[in-house]
Design a protein around this motif. Structure first.
Motif: not given
Length: 412
Positions: A38-40, A45-49
């Motif tokens: 979950x953490x990684x 996902x934040x990086x892709x956004x």
């Protein structure tokens, strides 16, 4: 202010950027659940956004009042779930093929990425194949290795067969280490690519060391503090921690043991080792301070696909003692920023722990080298790697980095 009469001006030329992708990411675990997946995955996902991709996150509903978030930079779709046996704080996604076909028919993604292989992941795979959507996957958990710790070792072969079938139906499977890639390929898995895990080097760093926290553990300047971070469960091989702790206490007059995390073995460990500190779950700055304030990180697990805690410890300036597997095999340099033992050799693990207790200066020297090895594992670089693999899967080349050139301006 730029001089408009100058002959040249430095401008940043961006090549045609990578096209924004519509990505559907399927996972059966997500924060606030605390585990490596979950953490990684949330960091990815934040990086892709941040790279301007449109992400649809599909996950199980975690509580009855759980609502899809609308202000996170990505869209959430919540599915039915149920508690996982022996892991009641985690949810298992229930089958939802029909709902996914409907959702993806209305809003078709360019690519589906499946992070977990449970019932929800299998439904997502079947729905994507029905709609002829490209699918990639992650291999993040050694379920087949865990089976022996829960009395169902006879299920190992069927589990491996299921995982092989699952991943071979996707176009690409991402794994975190070269060793795991080699193991899976030898086991008949296809199209396996290595993508390292990232670490937040701004959060986990040596400067978080706290003498006040050490004092709260009862540690003095001459104490050796051993740290364990993770789920307190059978598959983590925590008996090895107690064995190493006892070996070090024989060799050194003042050794402390600190457990961070929770799980079904907590009470048993407390009864067997009442002198240990059980700190429970720690997050963010508090967790970073625990790492930086200890003297040696013990990681005795041999069932991990990676072990994010290993690189978190190193980034915090905390040397690691581990078996030569998973993340430790890639990022711990023996007798430099930590120590490695052949997998499964528990006698060697305990003996090396005792040797380090007799020569605590080795730990001080290793602290200075610990964080340098993982300095490049920031999440922006990991997002770039994953983006490139997604684009490769779609047949689109990734764009090169921007360059700076001098351009001559026309006379004014």
């Amino acid at each position: 202010m730029t001089d408009v009469h100058s002959d040249q001006i430095l401008v940043e030329e961006y090549p045609a950027g990578s096209p924004s992708m519509r990505l559907s990411v399927v996972t059966e675990t997500w924060p606030p659940e605390i585990n490596g997946v979950s953490l990684t995955l949330s960091k990815l996902v934040q990086g892709l956004c941040a790279r301007n991709h449109q992400v649809q996150l599909i996950r199980p509903r975690q509580t009855r009042v759980d609502q899809a978030m609308r202000h996170t930079g990505f869209e959430e779709v919540l599915m039915r779930g149920m508690p996982i046996p022996r892991y009641p704080e985690l949810k298992l996604g229930l089958p939802g093929k029909r709902a996914l076909i409907q959702a993806w028919t209305l809003k078709r993604p360019d690519l589906v990425h499946i992070a977990t292989e449970g019932p929800l992941g299998w439904s997502a795979l079947q729905a994507a194949r029905r709609l002829r959507l490209p699918v990639t996957s992650d291999f993040r958990t050694n379920f087949h290795a865990y089976s022996q710790h829960y009395g169902v070792g006879w299920l190992r072969k069927p589990i491996v067969a299921y995982l092989r079938k699952f991943h071979n139906l996707t176009r690409l499977t991402m794994v975190p280490t070269q060793a795991l890639r080699a193991e899976l390929i030898a086991g008949g898995f296809h199209h396996v690519q290595v993508v390292a895990r990232g670490v937040d080097t701004q959060l986990f760093r040596p400067e978080r060391r706290s003498e006040a926290l050490r004092a709260a553990w009862g540690a003095t300047a001459g104490s050796l503090v051993l740290l364990v971070v993770g789920r307190l469960a059978a598959e983590k091989n925590l008996d090895m921690v107690l064995r190493a702790f006892e070996a070090m206490r024989v060799a050194h007059p003042d050794v402390k043991l600190v457990f961070v995390g929770d799980g079904p073995l907590r009470e048993s460990l407390r009864q067997r080792c009442p002198q240990a500190v059980f700190a429970g779950m720690q997050r963010h700055q508090e967790l970073a301070a625990y790492y930086a304030s200890a003297d040696l990180f013990l990681f005795p697990s041999v069932t991990e696909t990676f072990g994010n805690v290993t690189i978190e410890a190193l980034a915090s300036g905390l040397p690691v003692l581990a078996f030569d597997t998973a993340a430790a095999a890639d990022w711990v340099r023996h007798e430099a920023n930590g120590w490695l033992v052949p997998p499964g050799d528990e006698s060697a693990f305990a003996a090396l722990a005792a040797s380090l207790a007799r020569e605590p200066a080795c730990l001080v020297q290793a602290r200075a080298l610990a964080c340098a090895e993982v300095a490049q594992l920031d999440w922006q670089q990991i997002a770039l790697q994953v983006e490139a693999l997604f684009l490769q899967t779609l047949g689109t080349p990734a764009s090169p980095a921007p360059v700076v050139r001098a351009r001559t301006l026309p006379a004014m």
